[in-house]
Scaffold this active site. Structure first.
Site, PDB file in Angstrom:
ATOM      1  N   LYS A 123       0.824  -1.206   0.000  1.00 17.64           N
ATOM      2  CA  LYS A 123       0.000   0.000   0.000  1.00 17.64           C
ATOM      3  C   LYS A 123       0.863   1.262   0.000  1.00 17.64           C
ATOM      4  CE  LYS A 123      -3.948  -2.224   2.196  1.00 17.64           C
ATOM      5  NZ  LYS A 123      -4.829  -2.296   3.383  1.00 17.64           N
ATOM      6  N   CYS A 147      -0.349   0.834   6.164  1.00 16.62           N
ATOM      7  CA  CYS A 147      -0.698  -0.050   7.276  1.00 16.62           C
ATOM      8  C   CYS A 147      -1.694  -1.108   6.805  1.00 16.62           C
ATOM      9  CB  CYS A 147      -1.355   0.727   8.421  1.00 16.62           C
ATOM     10  SG  CYS A 147      -0.287   1.871   9.294  1.00 16.62           S
ATOM     11  N   ASP A 148      -1.631  -2.254   7.432  1.00 21.83           N
ATOM     12  CA  ASP A 148      -2.655  -3.269   7.188  1.00 21.83           C
ATOM     13  C   ASP A 148      -2.768  -4.159   8.416  1.00 21.83           C
ATOM     14  OD1 ASP A 148      -4.389  -4.401   4.830  1.00 21.83           O
ATOM     15  OD2 ASP A 148      -3.624  -6.125   5.935  1.00 21.83           O
ATOM     16  N   SER A 149      -3.996  -4.580   8.708  1.00 27.47           N
ATOM     17  CA  SER A 149      -4.244  -5.412   9.886  1.00 27.47           C
ATOM     18  C   SER A 149      -4.915  -6.723   9.489  1.00 27.47           C
ATOM     19  CB  SER A 149      -5.147  -4.679  10.887  1.00 27.47           C
ATOM     20  OG  SER A 149      -4.544  -3.474  11.331  1.00 27.47           O
TER      21      SER A 149
END
Length: 227
Positions: free
Chosen positions: A64, A93-95
């Site tokens: 991203k 960011c990624d969760s």
């Protein structure tokens, strides 16, 4: 450490991430990436084999950030007016939620969200949030051209919900828009019994980890603050 302010650009549409940063004194610019998450993970696993949950979160965070960086650089090459400052750090960011060794992002639909909560209730999972930071500052302004990343992980203990509570929560639509199908800072808060670790990781951006990553690029946290 630089003595002049540095701007942060968040490569995410998440209002929770933006709100968390603002509450910590950092008002980010926002650009949303166009990354196909499923295709990105599938491509990486075709080369490297199955990925662990923390690695999936970091892979997507990097994808991203780099997607948005590419867009910015293309606009600069076309002399497009992007309305962005020159002192940018770009944050992706990624969760994902790890439950029973499986990796879960956002549910595909309400039925999947209900099934997910029926598995999670009364149990614990680990929420992993990946971060990738790219330094786009000019060298004359202290820019390093560097990239740093890391994943923060927090254990989440879920309350014992009955089926009516699950159905009512899913009907709000909130679980469909968040990794793991829950929040701690929204309507899902009453259904999280406890957490072990950094709360902001569960919201989607670990402030303690971000501070360390920023420092790794030679920037003091207070130089990011806009308030």
């Amino acid at each position: 450490m630089p003595s002049t302010p540095v701007s942060l650009l968040l490569a995410s549409a998440s209002p929770a991430r933006r709100t968390t940063l603002i509450a910590a004194g950092v008002t980010p610019h926002v650009r949303v990436s166009t990354v196909d998450e499923d295709a990105t993970v599938a491509s990486a696993e075709a080369v490297n084999g199955p990925l662990e949950a923390p690695d999936v979160a970091l892979l997507l965070a990097r994808a991203k950030a780099e997607d948005v960086v590419s867009t910015i650089e293309a606009e600069e090459a076309d002399a497009a007016d992007q309305g962005l400052p020159d002192d940018l750090l770009v944050l992706g960011c990624d969760s994902v939620l790890e439950l029973d060794g499986e990796v879960h992002g956002k549910p595909a639909d309400a039925a999947e969200a209900v099934e997910r909560w029926q598995r999670m209730r009364g149990r614990s999972g680990v929420l992993h949030t990946g971060h990738w930071l790219v330094d786009l500052r000019h060298p004359d302004d202290g820019g390093t051209g560097g990239m740093v990343g890391g994943t923060a992980s927090t254990t989440v203990h879920f309350a014992q919900l009955d089926d009516d509570e699950i159905t009512a929560y899913v009907a709000t639509g909130e679980p469909l828009h968040v990794a793991g199908a829950f929040t701690i800072d929204g309507l899902g808060g009453p259904f999280v019994a406890a957490i072990e670790g950094d709360p902001s990781t569960v919201v989607g951006v670990s402030l303690p980890l971000l501070r360390e990553l920023v420092r790794g690029l030679g920037v003091a946290w207070h130089d990011l603050r806009t308030a």
